[in-house]
Design a protein around this motif. Structure first.
Motif, PDB file in Angstrom:
ATOM      1  N   ALA A   1      15.261 -14.243 -58.970  1.00  0.00           N
ATOM      2  CA  ALA A   1      16.061 -14.863 -57.909  1.00  0.00           C
ATOM      3  C   ALA A   1      15.162 -15.325 -56.763  1.00  0.00           C
ATOM      4  CB  ALA A   1      17.120 -13.884 -57.399  1.00  0.00           C
ATOM      5  N   LEU A   2      14.170 -14.533 -56.417  1.00  0.00           N
ATOM      6  CA  LEU A   2      13.219 -14.940 -55.376  1.00  0.00           C
ATOM      7  C   LEU A   2      12.480 -16.219 -55.777  1.00  0.00           C
ATOM      8  CD1 LEU A   2      11.501 -11.685 -54.056  1.00  0.00           C
ATOM      9  CD2 LEU A   2      12.688 -13.408 -52.698  1.00  0.00           C
ATOM     10  N   ARG A   3      12.124 -16.304 -57.044  1.00  0.00           N
ATOM     11  CA  ARG A   3      11.428 -17.506 -57.521  1.00  0.00           C
ATOM     12  C   ARG A   3      12.350 -18.721 -57.471  1.00  0.00           C
ATOM     13  NH1 ARG A   3       8.478 -14.338 -62.452  1.00  0.00           N
ATOM     14  NH2 ARG A   3       6.677 -13.635 -61.261  1.00  0.00           N
ATOM     15  N   ALA A   4      13.611 -18.527 -57.814  1.00  0.00           N
ATOM     16  CA  ALA A   4      14.573 -19.635 -57.721  1.00  0.00           C
ATOM     17  C   ALA A   4      14.744 -20.053 -56.259  1.00  0.00           C
ATOM     18  CB  ALA A   4      15.909 -19.233 -58.331  1.00  0.00           C
ATOM     19  N   ALA A   5      14.805 -19.076 -55.360  1.00  0.00           N
ATOM     20  CA  ALA A   5      14.904 -19.389 -53.932  1.00  0.00           C
ATOM     21  C   ALA A   5      13.668 -20.150 -53.476  1.00  0.00           C
ATOM     22  CB  ALA A   5      15.070 -18.107 -53.118  1.00  0.00           C
ATOM     23  N   ALA A   6      12.507 -19.748 -53.965  1.00  0.00           N
ATOM     24  CA  ALA A   6      11.266 -20.453 -53.612  1.00  0.00           C
ATOM     25  C   ALA A   6      11.309 -21.905 -54.090  1.00  0.00           C
ATOM     26  CB  ALA A   6      10.061 -19.729 -54.208  1.00  0.00           C
ATOM     27  N   ALA A   7      11.905 -22.129 -55.264  1.00  0.00           N
ATOM     28  CA  ALA A   7      12.042 -23.503 -55.768  1.00  0.00           C
ATOM     29  C   ALA A   7      12.917 -24.323 -54.832  1.00  0.00           C
ATOM     30  CB  ALA A   7      12.633 -23.486 -57.181  1.00  0.00           C
ATOM     31  N   MET A   8      14.002 -23.729 -54.369  1.00  0.00           N
ATOM     32  CA  MET A   8      14.897 -24.444 -53.453  1.00  0.00           C
ATOM     33  C   MET A   8      14.201 -24.709 -52.119  1.00  0.00           C
ATOM     34  SD  MET A   8      17.755 -25.798 -53.491  1.00  0.00           S
ATOM     35  CE  MET A   8      19.291 -26.160 -52.743  1.00  0.00           C
ATOM     36  N   LEU A   9      13.450 -23.739 -51.638  1.00  0.00           N
ATOM     37  CA  LEU A   9      12.723 -23.920 -50.384  1.00  0.00           C
ATOM     38  C   LEU A   9      11.663 -25.008 -50.530  1.00  0.00           C
ATOM     39  CD1 LEU A   9      12.347 -20.201 -49.266  1.00  0.00           C
ATOM     40  CD2 LEU A   9      13.875 -21.931 -48.300  1.00  0.00           C
ATOM     41  N   ALA A  10      10.995 -25.050 -51.675  1.00  0.00           N
ATOM     42  CA  ALA A  10       9.995 -26.095 -51.917  1.00  0.00           C
ATOM     43  C   ALA A  10      10.660 -27.467 -51.995  1.00  0.00           C
ATOM     44  CB  ALA A  10       9.231 -25.800 -53.205  1.00  0.00           C
ATOM     45  N   LEU A  11      11.865 -27.502 -52.535  1.00  0.00           N
ATOM     46  CA  LEU A  11      12.610 -28.754 -52.635  1.00  0.00           C
ATOM     47  C   LEU A  11      13.044 -29.269 -51.262  1.00  0.00           C
ATOM     48  CD1 LEU A  11      14.087 -30.860 -54.421  1.00  0.00           C
ATOM     49  CD2 LEU A  11      16.044 -29.296 -54.414  1.00  0.00           C
ATOM     50  N   ARG A  12      13.537 -28.367 -50.434  1.00  0.00           N
ATOM     51  CA  ARG A  12      14.094 -28.761 -49.134  1.00  0.00           C
ATOM     52  C   ARG A  12      13.052 -28.881 -48.039  1.00  0.00           C
ATOM     53  NH1 ARG A  12      19.874 -27.893 -48.881  1.00  0.00           N
ATOM     54  NH2 ARG A  12      20.525 -28.655 -50.913  1.00  0.00           N
ATOM     55  N   GLY A  13      11.885 -28.365 -48.252  1.00  0.00           N
ATOM     56  CA  GLY A  13      10.867 -28.428 -47.210  1.00  0.00           C
ATOM     57  C   GLY A  13      10.887 -27.186 -46.356  1.00  0.00           C
ATOM     58  N   ARG A  14      10.016 -27.172 -45.402  1.00  0.00           N
ATOM     59  CA  ARG A  14       9.868 -25.996 -44.558  1.00  0.00           C
ATOM     60  C   ARG A  14      10.318 -26.314 -43.140  1.00  0.00           C
ATOM     61  NH1 ARG A  14       4.264 -22.749 -43.656  1.00  0.00           N
ATOM     62  NH2 ARG A  14       5.053 -21.730 -41.826  1.00  0.00           N
ATOM     63  N   PRO A  15      11.152 -25.476 -42.558  1.00  0.00           N
ATOM     64  CA  PRO A  15      11.580 -25.755 -41.188  1.00  0.00           C
ATOM     65  C   PRO A  15      10.424 -25.559 -40.211  1.00  0.00           C
ATOM     66  CG  PRO A  15      12.314 -23.581 -41.826  1.00  0.00           C
ATOM     67  CD  PRO A  15      11.686 -24.209 -43.046  1.00  0.00           C
TER      68      PRO A  15
ATOM     69  N   GLU B   1      20.625 -27.180 -60.722  1.00  0.00           N
ATOM     70  CA  GLU B   1      21.529 -28.309 -60.493  1.00  0.00           C
ATOM     71  C   GLU B   1      21.095 -29.090 -59.248  1.00  0.00           C
ATOM     72  OE1 GLU B   1      26.153 -28.528 -59.393  1.00  0.00           O
ATOM     73  OE2 GLU B   1      25.687 -27.310 -61.157  1.00  0.00           O
ATOM     74  N   ALA B   2      20.742 -28.389 -58.181  1.00  0.00           N
ATOM     75  CA  ALA B   2      20.284 -29.051 -56.949  1.00  0.00           C
ATOM     76  C   ALA B   2      18.980 -29.808 -57.200  1.00  0.00           C
ATOM     77  CB  ALA B   2      20.090 -28.016 -55.844  1.00  0.00           C
ATOM     78  N   LEU B   3      18.104 -29.230 -57.993  1.00  0.00           N
ATOM     79  CA  LEU B   3      16.840 -29.878 -58.320  1.00  0.00           C
ATOM     80  C   LEU B   3      17.083 -31.149 -59.145  1.00  0.00           C
ATOM     81  CD1 LEU B   3      13.766 -29.724 -58.132  1.00  0.00           C
ATOM     82  CD2 LEU B   3      13.801 -28.331 -60.197  1.00  0.00           C
ATOM     83  N   ARG B   4      17.989 -31.072 -60.116  1.00  0.00           N
ATOM     84  CA  ARG B   4      18.328 -32.257 -60.913  1.00  0.00           C
ATOM     85  C   ARG B   4      18.936 -33.344 -60.030  1.00  0.00           C
ATOM     86  NH1 ARG B   4      19.634 -28.462 -64.806  1.00  0.00           N
ATOM     87  NH2 ARG B   4      21.796 -28.329 -64.130  1.00  0.00           N
ATOM     88  N   ALA B   5      19.836 -32.950 -59.149  1.00  0.00           N
ATOM     89  CA  ALA B   5      20.480 -33.924 -58.253  1.00  0.00           C
ATOM     90  C   ALA B   5      19.453 -34.587 -57.350  1.00  0.00           C
ATOM     91  CB  ALA B   5      21.561 -33.240 -57.422  1.00  0.00           C
ATOM     92  N   ALA B   6      18.512 -33.821 -56.844  1.00  0.00           N
ATOM     93  CA  ALA B   6      17.479 -34.388 -55.967  1.00  0.00           C
ATOM     94  C   ALA B   6      16.572 -35.328 -56.739  1.00  0.00           C
ATOM     95  CB  ALA B   6      16.660 -33.270 -55.330  1.00  0.00           C
ATOM     96  N   THR B   7      16.281 -34.988 -57.988  1.00  0.00           N
ATOM     97  CA  THR B   7      15.429 -35.841 -58.813  1.00  0.00           C
ATOM     98  C   THR B   7      16.133 -37.147 -59.126  1.00  0.00           C
ATOM     99  OG1 THR B   7      14.405 -33.885 -59.778  1.00  0.00           O
ATOM    100  CG2 THR B   7      14.111 -35.949 -60.961  1.00  0.00           C
ATOM    101  N   VAL B   8      17.414 -37.087 -59.470  1.00  0.00           N
ATOM    102  CA  VAL B   8      18.189 -38.295 -59.749  1.00  0.00           C
ATOM    103  C   VAL B   8      18.299 -39.146 -58.491  1.00  0.00           C
ATOM    104  CG1 VAL B   8      20.501 -39.156 -60.307  1.00  0.00           C
ATOM    105  CG2 VAL B   8      19.473 -37.362 -61.689  1.00  0.00           C
ATOM    106  N   HIS B   9      18.506 -38.495 -57.360  1.00  0.00           N
ATOM    107  CA  HIS B   9      18.636 -39.213 -56.081  1.00  0.00           C
ATOM    108  C   HIS B   9      17.356 -39.970 -55.747  1.00  0.00           C
ATOM    109  CE1 HIS B   9      19.980 -40.193 -52.086  1.00  0.00           C
ATOM    110  NE2 HIS B   9      18.917 -39.601 -51.565  1.00  0.00           N
ATOM    111  N   ARG B  10      16.200 -39.340 -55.996  1.00  0.00           N
ATOM    112  CA  ARG B  10      14.927 -39.982 -55.670  1.00  0.00           C
ATOM    113  C   ARG B  10      14.572 -41.102 -56.634  1.00  0.00           C
ATOM    114  NH1 ARG B  10      11.640 -34.768 -55.305  1.00  0.00           N
ATOM    115  NH2 ARG B  10      12.725 -33.808 -53.605  1.00  0.00           N
ATOM    116  N   THR B  11      14.861 -40.899 -57.921  1.00  0.00           N
ATOM    117  CA  THR B  11      14.434 -41.870 -58.924  1.00  0.00           C
ATOM    118  C   THR B  11      15.536 -42.819 -59.342  1.00  0.00           C
ATOM    119  OG1 THR B  11      14.959 -40.357 -60.731  1.00  0.00           O
ATOM    120  CG2 THR B  11      12.709 -40.312 -59.851  1.00  0.00           C
ATOM    121  N   GLY B  12      16.768 -42.522 -58.971  1.00  0.00           N
ATOM    122  CA  GLY B  12      17.908 -43.336 -59.385  1.00  0.00           C
ATOM    123  C   GLY B  12      18.451 -42.838 -60.705  1.00  0.00           C
ATOM    124  N   PRO B  13      19.663 -43.194 -61.024  1.00  0.00           N
ATOM    125  CA  PRO B  13      20.248 -42.748 -62.282  1.00  0.00           C
ATOM    126  C   PRO B  13      19.453 -43.264 -63.472  1.00  0.00           C
ATOM    127  CG  PRO B  13      21.872 -43.916 -60.937  1.00  0.00           C
ATOM    128  CD  PRO B  13      20.562 -44.002 -60.249  1.00  0.00           C
TER     129      PRO B  13
END
Length: 154
Positions: free
Chosen positions: A58-72, A139-151
């Motif tokens: 779970a910590l690793r998954a949280a780290a993935a989300m933090l890496a995706l969203r950036g650092r405050p 799911e959030a990672l997939r959505a962000a990837t689709v958003h950046r590259t387009g469908p």
């Protein structure tokens, strides 16, 4: 003299640079580590070790989300929990962050050798909750990837 015996200096080629291990920062790689941790947790027979392995996933998954969203921007703030940062950067995952933060003392106890804190059921629940949380991060990672590259197909 004993320091050299206890901690020998490894031989190095002349002119070779020392190896530097950099932390993994790619969201997809961190998510892969989370999935691998879940596989390990499912295989673990001992409930306390299964709980600890699932929590680490779970910590690793949280780290993935933090890496995706950036650092405050925190200026010179003290280090803080991944769960606190997750609540800040991904408010939609606040309930998950609160859930895992509540389990951090149990994990710390397990790592300290206090195994009576974890039952078979609580270990199974932690694995199940971690799977759900990791699915949401994926799911959030997939959505962000689709958003950046387009469908696909455009």
């Amino acid at each position: 003299m004993s320091a050299l015996i206890d901690f020998p200096i490894p031989p190095r080629s002349v002119g070779a640079r020392p190896r530097v291990h950099r932390p993994v920062t790619s969201p997809s790689t961190l998510l892969d580590h989370a999935w691998a941790g879940l596989v390990e947790a499912r295989r673990e027979v001992d409930p306390s070790q299964r709980y600890a392995a699932a929590y680490l996933a779970a910590l690793r998954a949280a780290a993935a989300m933090l890496a995706l969203r950036g650092r405050p921007h925190r200026g010179r703030a003290r280090p803080t929990s991944a769960w606190v940062l997750l609540s800040t950067l991904a408010p939609e995952l606040k309930e998950w962050a609160d859930f895992f933060a509540a389990g951090s003392s149990t994990r710390a106890g397990v790592l300290a050798g206090v195994t009576r804190l974890v039952s078979q059921r609580s270990a199974d629940d932690m694995v199940r909750q971690t799977e759900q949380f990791t699915d949401l991060v994926a799911e959030a990672l997939r959505a962000a990837t689709v958003h950046r590259t387009g469908p696909v197909g455009t």
